[in-house]
Scaffold this active site. Structure first.
Site, mmCIF file in Angstrom:
data_model
loop_
_atom_site.group_PDB
_atom_site.id
_atom_site.type_symbol
_atom_site.label_atom_id
_atom_site.label_comp_id
_atom_site.label_asym_id
_atom_site.label_seq_id
_atom_site.Cartn_x
_atom_site.Cartn_y
_atom_site.Cartn_z
ATOM 1 N N CYS A 75 0.890 -1.158 0.000
ATOM 2 C CA CYS A 75 0.000 0.000 0.000
ATOM 3 C C CYS A 75 0.927 1.205 0.000
ATOM 4 C CB CYS A 75 -0.906 0.014 1.233
ATOM 5 S SG CYS A 75 -1.921 1.505 1.318
ATOM 6 N N CYS B 44 -0.472 4.262 2.237
ATOM 7 C CA CYS B 44 -0.651 4.156 3.688
ATOM 8 C C CYS B 44 -0.267 2.751 4.145
ATOM 9 C CB CYS B 44 -2.066 4.538 4.105
ATOM 10 S SG CYS B 44 -3.367 3.943 3.000
ATOM 11 N N SER B 45 -1.225 1.937 4.539
ATOM 12 C CA SER B 45 -0.871 0.638 5.108
ATOM 13 C C SER B 45 -2.008 -0.356 4.959
ATOM 14 C CB SER B 45 -0.544 0.818 6.594
ATOM 15 O OG SER B 45 -1.633 1.482 7.230
ATOM 16 N N CYS B 46 -2.815 -0.203 3.916
ATOM 17 C CA CYS B 46 -3.953 -1.100 3.706
ATOM 18 C C CYS B 46 -3.439 -2.530 3.520
ATOM 19 C CB CYS B 46 -4.760 -0.656 2.492
ATOM 20 S SG CYS B 46 -5.417 1.016 2.712
#
Lengths: 110, 209
Positions: B114, B117-119
């Site tokens: 991602c 972000c951090s999906c």
């Protein structure tokens, strides 16, 4: 690179960077509580904050803060800013409560 | 108290765990949680339940799905068509997010990221590792995936295409690795033990037993 106008600090795909640091840390209890806070606020039955608002809030922290803060610090700052902006909590009550918590100096793990 | 939070300088390390004085953001977390509980937005029990649910999730769930795909061709086909529906069919509810399963083959190796972000497919893998959320991985894996994979000890042959999938909040990927040679006919439980978190992110491949 990294200073493109219009490219936010979070938008880092394709930029040069160092090698991947593979060390991992176990999540601290307070980090899990921040995560839980977001899960609850974003749950379909509450929808107080959406995951998109969380992300937008993180993207708006500014480069310096984004890079200086840890992952869940960014989350907490974004959650709080969004709750303030939406009028869910007021800066007065937050300021008062934070001062109280500090004074108590307790863990407050709930 | 400032009405907008953005200027607290901190280092990169997570704050020390519960020892010593509370950090600014630990204090904020406690204050915000208490205010929201008082306002009835949620209860203290809800916080505990959310943390328990988080702790209960681990890559074992994802490994179960992969092992099922290896041993049940109809399930694998369904998984590749609609990951969320296929998981629901074996009792794993992923909620509103769309899960896309991508299969490694003799000619394609998949890896997920991602960049923004951090999906991450946290229902199947638990919380993402630190490196998944950090700049080095997010920046580089889309530009030089082979070099990044090499840092994980994974050498992808030149004649194998590397496909990098960039996740979003609503669309999350999981890699279905190739079943290691010599494991044909194994029970799903035994196969699942070969499937690590990193295999399902795509930075490593299952070890041949």
């Amino acid at each position: 690179m990294g200073n493109d106008p219009g490219r936010g600090v979070h938008d880092m795909g394709g930029l040069p960077a160092g090698s991947v640091e593979r060390a991992e840390h176990a999540h601290a209890p307070w980090e899990k509580r921040v995560d839980a806070l977001m899960v609850l606020l974003g749950s379909p039955e509450r929808r107080v904050i959406t995951v998109d608002q969380l992300r937008r809030g993180i993207e708006q922290l500014g480069t310096e803060a984004y890079e200086a803060m840890s992952y869940y610090e960014r989350w907490m700052a974004s959650i709080t800013n969004t709750l303030l902006a939406e009028g869910v909590i007021s800066s007065d009550e937050l300021g008062r409560r934070m001062a109280e918590v500090e004074k108590r100096g307790e863990e407050g793990a709930g | 108290m400032a009405s907008h939070v953005h200027d607290q300088a901190h280092d990169h390390r997570p704050p020390p765990d519960e020892d010593g004085p509370l950090s600014y953001y630990e204090t904020m977390e406690i204050a915000v949680r208490e205010i929201l509980i008082e306002k009835g937005v949620f209860g203290a029990d809800d916080v505990r339940a959310a943390i328990e649910a988080m702790d209960a999730r681990s890559p074992a769930k994802g490994a179960e799905v992969v092992a099922r795909a290896w041993t049940d061709p109809a399930f694998k086909d369904a998984l590749l068509v609609d990951g969320s529906a296929a998981c629901a069919s074996i009792g794993i509810e992923l909620g509103p997010l769309r899960l896309i399963a991508v299969e490694n083959t003799a000619t394609v190796h998949n890896v997920i990221v991602c960049t923004l972000c951090s999906c991450y497919p946290r229902n199947l893998l638990g919380l993402p590792p630190d490196w998944y959320k950090a700049k080095a991985y997010r920046s580089r894996v889309v530009r030089e995936p082979r070099a990044v994979l090499r840092e994980f000890g994974t050498e992808v042959p030149d004649d194998v295409t590397v496909r990098v999938h960039d996740s979003t909040a609503d669309m999350r990927y999981i890699v279905v690795p190739r079943q290691p040679a010599g494991t044909e006919g194994w029970e799903p439980e035994r196969l699942a033990a070969l499937v690590t978190r990193d295999c399902m992110i795509g930075v490593t491949v299952p070890k041949t037993p």
